[in-house]
Write an enzyme that holds these catalytic residues in place. Structure first.
Site, PDB file in Angstrom:
ATOM      1  CE1 TYR A 100      -3.634   2.550   0.404  1.00  8.85           C
ATOM      2  CE2 TYR A 100      -2.401   3.332   2.314  1.00  8.85           C
ATOM      3  CZ  TYR A 100      -3.411   3.498   1.382  1.00  8.85           C
ATOM      4  OH  TYR A 100      -4.209   4.625   1.420  1.00  8.85           O
ATOM      5  CE  LYS A 104      -3.641   5.434  -1.915  1.00  9.23           C
ATOM      6  NZ  LYS A 104      -4.580   6.065  -2.863  1.00  9.23           N
TER       7      LYS A 104
END
Length: 202
Positions: A100, A104
């Site tokens: 994750y 990002k």
């Protein structure tokens, strides 16, 4: 202003193309794109991730955002605004969230690169980097486990986590600046949070 609800799967090129075509038709043009689709899967060490997990996270958080931006750009060359949903996870990566955090970080880098490519054109680009936001994010991350999802947002000190409306306010702030003003990035967190995982609880 028309309210138009259209189906979209950002991981499918055909779905993205159909969505943009229909949206432009229904709205009589396009001025703003908010790339908000994103997810995380689990909180396990990277060594325990799977090829399927990696594909899902990268396709949704990175490839989908890139695809939607590429498709939207021809419609906003006259002037528009692209808002990409980043995360504090891109700024302060944390353990057991490697995929994750990577996804990002890619969003933040893409926004900055896009700003360079579009310099001189009347198109603004903004990244919003939220921290702990009480949404369905954790429910998705933990595969529908309500107890684990609730625990993420429980007992956060100093008024609790931020909410979707707080993030929406940040988006609206960026969108409503004078046309010569570009808000490059907004980092927004609960008062009780200082990094991706450092949260004071009561």
């Amino acid at each position: 202003m028309a309210d138009v609800a259209l189906q979209l799967d950002v991981t499918e090129a055909g779905s993205c193309s159909a969505f943009l075509e229909r949206a432009v038709e229904e709205l009589d043009g396009l001025d703003i794109l908010v790339n908000n689709a994103g997810l995380a899967i689990g909180r396990d060490p990277f060594a325990d991730s799977t090829e399927e997990d990696e594909h899902t996270v990268i396709e949704t958080n990175v490839s989908g955002l890139i695809r939607m931006t590429r498709l939207a750009l021809p419609h906003i060359e006259h002037g528009g605004h692209i808002v990409n949903m980043g995360s504090v996870a891109a700024i302060w990566p944390y353990e057991k969230g490697t995929l994750y955090c990577l996804s990002k970080a890619a969003v933040h880098a893409f926004s900055r690169g896009l700003r360079e490519d579009l310099l001189g054109k009347p198109i603004r680009v903004t990244t919003i980097a939220p921290g702990l936001v009480e949404t369905d994010f954790s429910r998705v991350r933990f595969g529908g486990d309500e107890e684990k999802a609730r625990a993420v947002y429980e007992n956060v000190a100093l008024g609790g986590p931020i909410r979707a409306e707080d993030v929406a306010d940040c988006i609206m702030f960026a969108l409503t600046r004078p046309p010569n003003v570009n808000v490059d990035e907004i980092v927004v967190m609960a008062l009780a949070q200082s990094t991706g995982t450092r949260v004071i609880r009561e």
